[in-house]
Design a protein around this motif. Structure first.
Motif, PDB file in Angstrom:
ATOM      1  N   ALA A   9       0.851  -1.186   0.000  1.00 41.29           N
ATOM      2  CA  ALA A   9       0.000   0.000   0.000  1.00 41.29           C
ATOM      3  C   ALA A   9       0.888   1.237   0.000  1.00 41.29           C
ATOM      4  O   ALA A   9       1.857   1.318   0.738  1.00 41.29           O
ATOM      5  CB  ALA A   9      -0.900   0.000   1.224  1.00 41.29           C
ATOM      6  N   THR A  10       0.555   2.163  -0.923  1.00 41.76           N
ATOM      7  CA  THR A  10       1.346   3.390  -0.960  1.00 41.76           C
ATOM      8  C   THR A  10       0.681   4.423  -0.075  1.00 41.76           C
ATOM      9  O   THR A  10      -0.541   4.517   0.006  1.00 41.76           O
ATOM     10  CB  THR A  10       1.455   3.929  -2.402  1.00 41.76           C
ATOM     11  OG1 THR A  10       0.140   4.132  -2.897  1.00 41.76           O
ATOM     12  CG2 THR A  10       2.204   2.963  -3.292  1.00 41.76           C
ATOM     13  N   VAL A  11       1.511   5.161   0.527  1.00 42.25           N
ATOM     14  CA  VAL A  11       1.025   6.218   1.393  1.00 42.25           C
ATOM     15  C   VAL A  11       1.000   7.502   0.566  1.00 42.25           C
ATOM     16  O   VAL A  11       1.992   7.879  -0.041  1.00 42.25           O
ATOM     17  CB  VAL A  11       1.928   6.381   2.632  1.00 42.25           C
ATOM     18  CG1 VAL A  11       1.462   7.540   3.492  1.00 42.25           C
ATOM     19  CG2 VAL A  11       1.985   5.092   3.416  1.00 42.25           C
ATOM     20  N   GLU A  12      -0.138   8.115   0.540  1.00 43.86           N
ATOM     21  CA  GLU A  12      -0.287   9.346  -0.227  1.00 43.86           C
ATOM     22  C   GLU A  12       0.379  10.488   0.523  1.00 43.86           C
ATOM     23  O   GLU A  12       0.118  10.692   1.712  1.00 43.86           O
ATOM     24  CB  GLU A  12      -1.776   9.627  -0.417  1.00 43.86           C
ATOM     25  CG  GLU A  12      -2.032  10.779  -1.350  1.00 43.86           C
ATOM     26  CD  GLU A  12      -3.514  10.940  -1.608  1.00 43.86           C
ATOM     27  OE1 GLU A  12      -4.099  11.873  -1.028  1.00 43.86           O
ATOM     28  OE2 GLU A  12      -4.067  10.129  -2.363  1.00 43.86           O
ATOM     29  N   PRO A  13       1.232  11.243  -0.178  1.00 43.24           N
ATOM     30  CA  PRO A  13       1.867  12.376   0.496  1.00 43.24           C
ATOM     31  C   PRO A  13       0.824  13.406   0.943  1.00 43.24           C
ATOM     32  O   PRO A  13      -0.230  13.557   0.324  1.00 43.24           O
ATOM     33  CB  PRO A  13       2.770  12.974  -0.573  1.00 43.24           C
ATOM     34  CG  PRO A  13       2.900  11.934  -1.627  1.00 43.24           C
ATOM     35  CD  PRO A  13       1.673  11.081  -1.540  1.00 43.24           C
ATOM     36  N   VAL A  14       1.153  14.099   1.967  1.00 45.21           N
ATOM     37  CA  VAL A  14       0.263  15.133   2.500  1.00 45.21           C
ATOM     38  C   VAL A  14       0.038  16.194   1.429  1.00 45.21           C
ATOM     39  O   VAL A  14       0.975  16.666   0.792  1.00 45.21           O
ATOM     40  CB  VAL A  14       0.877  15.782   3.769  1.00 45.21           C
ATOM     41  CG1 VAL A  14       0.012  16.951   4.251  1.00 45.21           C
ATOM     42  CG2 VAL A  14       1.060  14.753   4.866  1.00 45.21           C
ATOM     43  N   TYR A  16      -1.319  15.812  -1.468  1.00 42.79           N
ATOM     44  CA  TYR A  16      -1.224  15.305  -2.835  1.00 42.79           C
ATOM     45  C   TYR A  16      -2.545  15.436  -3.590  1.00 42.79           C
ATOM     46  O   TYR A  16      -2.560  15.835  -4.755  1.00 42.79           O
ATOM     47  CB  TYR A  16      -0.767  13.841  -2.848  1.00 42.79           C
ATOM     48  CG  TYR A  16      -0.709  13.287  -4.245  1.00 42.79           C
ATOM     49  CD1 TYR A  16       0.394  13.541  -5.056  1.00 42.79           C
ATOM     50  CD2 TYR A  16      -1.767  12.550  -4.776  1.00 42.79           C
ATOM     51  CE1 TYR A  16       0.448  13.052  -6.352  1.00 42.79           C
ATOM     52  CE2 TYR A  16      -1.726  12.071  -6.070  1.00 42.79           C
ATOM     53  CZ  TYR A  16      -0.617  12.316  -6.860  1.00 42.79           C
ATOM     54  OH  TYR A  16      -0.577  11.850  -8.146  1.00 42.79           O
ATOM     55  N   THR A  17      -3.646  15.098  -2.953  1.00 40.64           N
ATOM     56  CA  THR A  17      -4.942  15.148  -3.625  1.00 40.64           C
ATOM     57  C   THR A  17      -5.233  16.547  -4.147  1.00 40.64           C
ATOM     58  O   THR A  17      -5.644  16.719  -5.296  1.00 40.64           O
ATOM     59  CB  THR A  17      -6.069  14.682  -2.672  1.00 40.64           C
ATOM     60  OG1 THR A  17      -5.766  13.360  -2.249  1.00 40.64           O
ATOM     61  CG2 THR A  17      -7.424  14.708  -3.356  1.00 40.64           C
TER      62      THR A  17
END
Length: 179
Positions: A9-14, A16-17
């Motif tokens: 599972a990749t952790v989405e950077p803060v 990013y969305t």
């Protein structure tokens, strides 16, 4: 026994969305601006061609034979789609209908594809009506077919044609006042 591998599972950077949503919007808007700019440039080529044809016709008496020759030469040299003799005649009509090139670069007609413009030229007689339908086509996202249908089936237009056409039983020779 079969082993399956799964991606961790990749952790989405803060943030990013939000970044990606903005990037997606910029890309879409950039593509739209580029397409509009390319369309305006192409329309200006058509307008300049028509404008020069008008000038040369006045000076040298060029007629429809020139349109046929231009079509043949462009096809030979560029293998360009379109550029039929009829297209070249439309280019001349285009320059006559909108004599100022600013109308193409800044007006609603510059936002339309060439097929829409030929519909306006073929089915309407005044610049006012052409500009009105150009704006409607843009506002409503009409295809060229829908634009042609809207022009042909406008109730006020049909009524006016019946009233001024003597061939229509009960038709009269007078103009209707503007609403």
């Amino acid at each position: 026994m079969t082993m399956t591998t799964t991606r961790p599972a990749t952790v989405e950077p803060v943030g990013y969305t939000e970044f990606y949503d903005a990037l997606r919007t910029r890309l879409r808007e950039g593509r739209l601006r580029a397409a509009r700019a390319a369309n305006v440039e192409l329309l200006l080529v058509y307008w300049r061609t028509g404008s020069e044809l008008i000038a040369r016709d006045g000076k040298y008496g060029w007629g429809t034979k020139a349109a046929e020759r231009i079509s043949e030469d462009v096809h030979r040299d560029f293998t360009a789609k379109g550029w039929t003799a009829g297209d070249v005649v439309h280019m001349r009509q285009f320059a006559e209908a909108w004599p100022e090139h600013d109308a193409i670069a800044r007006g609603s007609v510059g936002l339309l594809p060439w097929e829409h413009i030929t519909v306006l030229l073929d089915r309407l007689d005044t610049r006012e009506a052409r500009d009105r339908y150009a704006s409607k086509a843009i506002k409503h996202g009409w295809s060229a077919t829908t634009l042609a249908h809207a022009i042909e089936h406008e109730p006020r237009r049909r009524l006016t044609e019946c009233l001024v056409d003597r061939r229509v039983p009960g038709g009269h020779q007078f103009d209707l006042p503007d609403p």
